[in-house]
Design a protein around this motif. Structure first.
Motif, PDB file in Angstrom:
ATOM      1  N   ASP A 231      -5.803   3.356 -15.199  1.00  0.00           N
ATOM      2  CA  ASP A 231      -5.469   3.560 -13.789  1.00  0.00           C
ATOM      3  C   ASP A 231      -6.634   3.058 -12.951  1.00  0.00           C
ATOM      4  O   ASP A 231      -7.595   3.767 -12.696  1.00  0.00           O
ATOM      5  CB  ASP A 231      -5.203   5.043 -13.513  1.00  0.00           C
TER       6      ASP A 231
ATOM      7  N   ASP B 102       7.419  -6.191  -8.869  1.00  0.00           N
ATOM      8  CA  ASP B 102       6.492  -5.100  -8.564  1.00  0.00           C
ATOM      9  C   ASP B 102       6.494  -4.054  -9.684  1.00  0.00           C
ATOM     10  O   ASP B 102       5.435  -3.544 -10.076  1.00  0.00           O
ATOM     11  CB  ASP B 102       6.858  -4.443  -7.238  1.00  0.00           C
TER      12      ASP B 102
ATOM     13  N   ILE C  58       3.313  -2.940 -11.982  1.00  0.00           N
ATOM     14  CA  ILE C  58       2.905  -1.543 -12.070  1.00  0.00           C
ATOM     15  C   ILE C  58       2.860  -1.099 -13.524  1.00  0.00           C
ATOM     16  O   ILE C  58       1.946  -0.373 -13.955  1.00  0.00           O
ATOM     17  CB  ILE C  58       3.862  -0.654 -11.256  1.00  0.00           C
TER      18      ILE C  58
ATOM     19  N   THR D  69       7.985   7.722 -13.981  1.00  0.00           N
ATOM     20  CA  THR D  69       7.882   6.996 -12.712  1.00  0.00           C
ATOM     21  C   THR D  69       8.443   5.593 -12.838  1.00  0.00           C
ATOM     22  O   THR D  69       9.176   5.116 -11.960  1.00  0.00           O
ATOM     23  CB  THR D  69       6.418   6.936 -12.256  1.00  0.00           C
TER      24      THR D  69
ATOM     25  N   ARG E 259       0.775  -2.285  -4.675  1.00  0.00           N
ATOM     26  CA  ARG E 259       1.998  -2.278  -5.483  1.00  0.00           C
ATOM     27  C   ARG E 259       2.629  -0.902  -5.538  1.00  0.00           C
ATOM     28  O   ARG E 259       3.852  -0.776  -5.618  1.00  0.00           O
ATOM     29  CB  ARG E 259       1.690  -2.767  -6.902  1.00  0.00           C
ATOM     30  N   ARG E 260       1.819   0.141  -5.520  1.00  0.00           N
ATOM     31  CA  ARG E 260       2.346   1.500  -5.618  1.00  0.00           C
ATOM     32  C   ARG E 260       2.670   2.108  -4.256  1.00  0.00           C
ATOM     33  O   ARG E 260       3.068   3.270  -4.177  1.00  0.00           O
ATOM     34  CB  ARG E 260       1.328   2.388  -6.346  1.00  0.00           C
ATOM     35  N   SER E 261       2.546   1.323  -3.216  1.00  0.00           N
ATOM     36  CA  SER E 261       2.780   1.844  -1.875  1.00  0.00           C
ATOM     37  C   SER E 261       4.253   2.214  -1.686  1.00  0.00           C
ATOM     38  O   SER E 261       5.159   1.442  -2.015  1.00  0.00           O
ATOM     39  CB  SER E 261       2.370   0.792  -0.840  1.00  0.00           C
ATOM     40  N   THR E 262       4.480   3.396  -1.154  1.00  0.00           N
ATOM     41  CA  THR E 262       5.845   3.827  -0.849  1.00  0.00           C
ATOM     42  C   THR E 262       6.446   2.986   0.265  1.00  0.00           C
ATOM     43  O   THR E 262       7.647   2.671   0.232  1.00  0.00           O
ATOM     44  CB  THR E 262       5.835   5.308  -0.446  1.00  0.00           C
TER      45      THR E 262
ATOM     46  N   ARG F  63       7.887  -0.258  -1.189  1.00  0.00           N
ATOM     47  CA  ARG F  63       9.158  -0.084  -1.899  1.00  0.00           C
ATOM     48  C   ARG F  63      10.294   0.182  -0.926  1.00  0.00           C
ATOM     49  O   ARG F  63      11.394  -0.357  -1.073  1.00  0.00           O
ATOM     50  CB  ARG F  63       9.042   1.057  -2.907  1.00  0.00           C
TER      51      ARG F  63
ATOM     52  N   ALA G  82       1.310   3.291 -15.866  1.00  0.00           N
ATOM     53  CA  ALA G  82       2.037   4.216 -15.001  1.00  0.00           C
ATOM     54  C   ALA G  82       2.788   5.194 -15.878  1.00  0.00           C
ATOM     55  O   ALA G  82       3.067   4.923 -17.052  1.00  0.00           O
ATOM     56  CB  ALA G  82       2.997   3.479 -14.076  1.00  0.00           C
TER      57      ALA G  82
END
Length: 559
Positions: A554, A336, A340, A349, A260-263, A266, A345
Motif C-alpha cells: 500500500d 483503473d 488498483i 473492495t 486511482r482510489r479517489s471516490t 469513480r 487492495a
C-alpha cells in the motif's frame, strides 16, 4: 492562522479575483473592437460614446479589484508557503482548498470553455457563410485572461501538493471541479457528433428546406458551425482535463495511488457511463420505433425528408456516438480497477469495483424497460376506456400510437435481461456478492424508486376516485387509465427488488470458525538503509515467498 481570518481572506480574494478577470477580459475586448472599428453595446452600456464609457467602467474595475485582491491574497499565500507543520496546516485548510477549486471552475474552466466555443463558432460561421456569426473580440479576451488564470490556479494547487503530499488524499474539491469539466466535455463531444450526424442526414434527405428558410444560400452553415464548435470544445475539455487526470493516476507514487482510489474519480466516470448507456438505449429505441411503425402501419412513408428511413438513420448514428462513449467510460473504469489491483487492495473492495459498472448498466436498462412498460400499459388502458386505438389495427395511426412504447420496452428488455441474469448467477455462486454494498445499494435504490412511483400513482388514482364520488371529476376513467402503467411499474420495482433485498439480508452470517480458514494476513514494516532501492527489495521479498503467499504493498501509506 485563525480560521475566521483565513475564511475572510479567501472570500474577499475570491470576489476580487473574479472582478479583476472580468475587467481585464473586457479591456482586451475593447482594444480588439477599437482596432477593428466597431465597438458594440455591452450589458447596460448603450447609446453614444460607447468606447469611452466602457473603458472608464472596466479600467475602474481593474484599479479597484487589483489592490483588494493583492492585499488579501498575498497574506494567505505567504502563510501557505511556510515550511513545517504551520505551512502544512494552511495548505490542508478546507477554506483554501474550496477557494482554489471554485476559482478553477468559475473563473478558469467554465469561462475558458465558453469563450473557446464562441470563438470557434464565430470563426467557422464566417468561413462557412453563416447569416449572423458570433463576434470574435469578446471570446478572445476571455480566452486569454481566463486561460492564464487557469494556469495560475492549477500551478498554485500543484505547488501545495508538492510541499504537502498528504494533500493528495484530501484534494476532493479540485478533483470534483476537474471531473465535472471532463463530464461536460464528454457531453459536449457527444452532442456535437450527434447533431452533426443529424445535420448530415438532413442534407442527404433534403430536409433542410423544411428546417430553415429555403431562400438562404447556406442554411446549414450556422448549425454546422455551432455543432463543430461543440465537438471541438468538448474534445478539448475531455483531452486536457481527462487526459491530465489519467496521467496523474499513472504510476506507483502515493499521489497516483490516491488518484486511482479517489471516490470522486469513480463517481465521475460512473456518471458518464450511466448517461452514455441511457443515451444509447433511448436512441436505439428511437431507431427501432421506426421499424415498429413500418410493421404496424404507423409510418407515413418510407423515404423523403421526414420518412422513417431518415429518422432511423439519424437515431442509429446518435446511438453509435453514445455507444462509443459507453465503451470509453467502461474501459476507463476497468483500467483503473486493474491498476488498483496491481498496487494492492482488499479483495472485497476489488470485487465491488468490478461489480459497480454491471449494476449501473442493469439499473439504466431497467429504467428504460420500466418506462416502455409504463407507456405500453397506459396505451392499452386508454384503449380499454375508449381513448386510443387497439394494438394491431388497420387504422394508419395505430403503429404511431403504440410504436414508441413497444420499441422502448424491447430495447430495455434486450439489455437488462442478459446483464441481470449474469449478476444473479454470480450472486448465487458467491454469497459474498449477495452481501456486497454495491448490490445492496442497487436493490435499495430500485425498491425506493418503485415505492415512490407506487405511492404517487396511488394518490393520483385515489384522488380520481374521490373526485368521481364527490362529483368534481367529469372523467375519472381517463385519470385512472393514466395511472395504470405507473401503478404496475412501481409495484413491480418495489416488490421484486424488495424481495431480493430481504432475501439477501436473511443470509446467515459467516460462521465464526470460518475466520480460521481465511488466509493469514500480516502487516509488515520494511526499513531500508539510505540509498537502497525499495523496488528491488520488494522484488527480492516476493521471490522468497513460500508457494501460495502474496505480498501487497500500500504505497498510499508512504505519504
Amino acid at each position: 492562522m485563525p480560521s475566521v481570518r483565513r475564511l475572510y481572506l479567501y472570500v474577499i480574494a475570491f470576489i476580487a479575483f473574479g472582478s479583476l478577470l472580468f475587467g481585464l477580459a473586457n479591456l482586451i475586448r475593447l482594444l480588439l473592437e477599437a482596432a477593428t472599428g466597431g465597438v458594440g453595446e455591452y450589458l447596460f452600456i448603450t447609446g453614444e460614446d460607447l468606447l469611452r464609457r466602457q473603458t472608464a467602467l472596466f479600467v475602474a474595475t481593474v484599479v479597484v479589484a487589483l489592490p483588494i485582491w493583492l492585499l488579501h491574497w498575498i497574506p494567505a499565500e505567504r502563510s501557505a508557503r511556510q515550511s513545517g507543520p504551520a505551512g502544512d496546516a494552511e495548505r490542508l485548510a478546507r477554506s483554501r482548498r474550496i477557494a482554489l477549486a471554485l476559482a478553477l471552475g468559475c473563473y478558469a474552466l467554465l469561462p475558458t470553455a465558453t469563450a473557446l466555443w464562441r470563438l470557434l463558432a464565430g470563426l467557422l460561421g464566417r468561413t462557412l457563410g453563416a447569416r449572423a456569426p458570433a463576434a470574435l473580440p469578446g471570446p478572445i479576451g476571455t480566452l486569454l485572461i481566463c486561460g492564464a488564470a487557469a494556469l495560475l490556479i492549477w500551478r498554485t494547487g500543484e505547488r501545495d501538493l508538492a510541499r504537502t503530499p498528504a494533500l493528495a488524499a484530501r484534494d476532493g474539491w479540485r478533483r470534483f471541479v476537474v471531473f465535472a469539466a471532463v463530464a461536460a466535455g464528454v457531453a459536449l463531444t457527444g452532442f456535437g457528433l450527434t447533431a452533426l450526424a443529424g445535420l448530415l442526414v438532413d442534407l442527404l434527405a433534403g430536409r433542410g428546406e423544411t428546417l430553415l428558410a429555403a431562400d438562404l444560400p447556406h442554411w446549414w452553415a450556422g448549425p454546422m458551425a455551432a455543432n463543430v464548435a461543440s465537438l471541438l470544445t468538448g474534445a478539448a475539455l475531455w483531452v486536457v482535463c481527462g487526459g491530465g487526470m489519467t496521467r496523474l493516476a499513472a504510476g506507483t507514487t502515493p499521489r497516483a495511488v490516491a488518484e486511482r482510489r479517489s471516490t470522486v474519480r469513480r463517481i465521475a466516470w460512473l456518471a458518464v457511463l450511466l448517461g452514455a448507456i441511457l443515451a444509447t438505449l433511448i436512441d436505439l429505441a428511437r431507431a427501432l420505433e421506426q421499424g415498429v411503425r413500418l410493421l404496424l402501419g404507423g409510418a407515413d412513408h418510407l423515404g423523403g425528408p421526414d420518412g422513417i428511413g431518415a429518422r432511423a438513420a439519424e437515431a442509429l448514428l446518435a446511438a453509435l456516438v453514445a455507444g462509443v462513449i459507453w465503451w470509453a467510460a467502461a474501459r476507463r473504469l476497468t483500467a483503473d480497477v486493474r491498476l488498483i489491483a496491481e498496487t494492492g487492495a482488499d479483495p472485497s473492495t476489488l470485487g465491488d469495483l468490478r461489480r459497480t459498472p454491471r449494476y449501473v448498466t442493469a439499473l439504466a436498462a431497467l429504467a428504460v424497460l420500466t418506462g416502455g412498460a409504463v407507456m405500453l400499459v397506459n396505451r392499452l388502458a386508454d384503449w380499454l376506456v375508449g381513448r386510443g386505438q387497439p394494438l394491431l389495427s388497420a387504422t394508419p395511426g395505430a403503429g404511431r400510437w403504440v410504436a414508441p412504447a413497444l420499441a422502448t420496452l424491447l430495447v430495455g428488455v434486450a439489455v437488462w435481461a442478459p446483464v441481470w441474469r449474469d449478476i444473479q448467477q454470480a450472486a448465487a455462486a458467491d454469497p459474498a456478492a449477495r452481501r456486497s454494498p454495491v448490490r445492496r445499494a442497487a436493490l435499495a435504490l430500485a425498491t425506493g424508486v418503485g415505492a415512490l412511483i407506487l405511492l404517487g400513482s396511488l394518490s393520483v388514482a385515489l384522488s380520481a376516485i374521490v373526485g368521481a364520488l364527490l362529483g368534481t371529476n367529469d372523467d375519472p376513467a381517463r385519470r385512472l387509465a393514466g395511472t395504470a402503467g405507473w401503478l404496475l411499474g412501481g409495484g413491480f420495482l418495489a416488490a421484486y427488488h424488495g424481495a431480493l433485498y430481504r432475501a439477501d439480508a436473511a443470509l446467515p452470517a459467516p460462521p465464526v470458525g470460518a475466520a480460521a480458514e481465511l488466509p493469514a494476513a500480516l502487516r509488515l514494516t520494511l526499513a531500508l538503509p539510505p540509498g537502497a532501492d525499495p523496488d528491488a527489495a520488494l522484488a527480492a521479498l516476493r521471490a522468497a515467498l513460500p508457494p501460495g503467499s502474496a505480498l501487497h504493498v500500500d504505497r498510499a501509506a508512504d505519504a
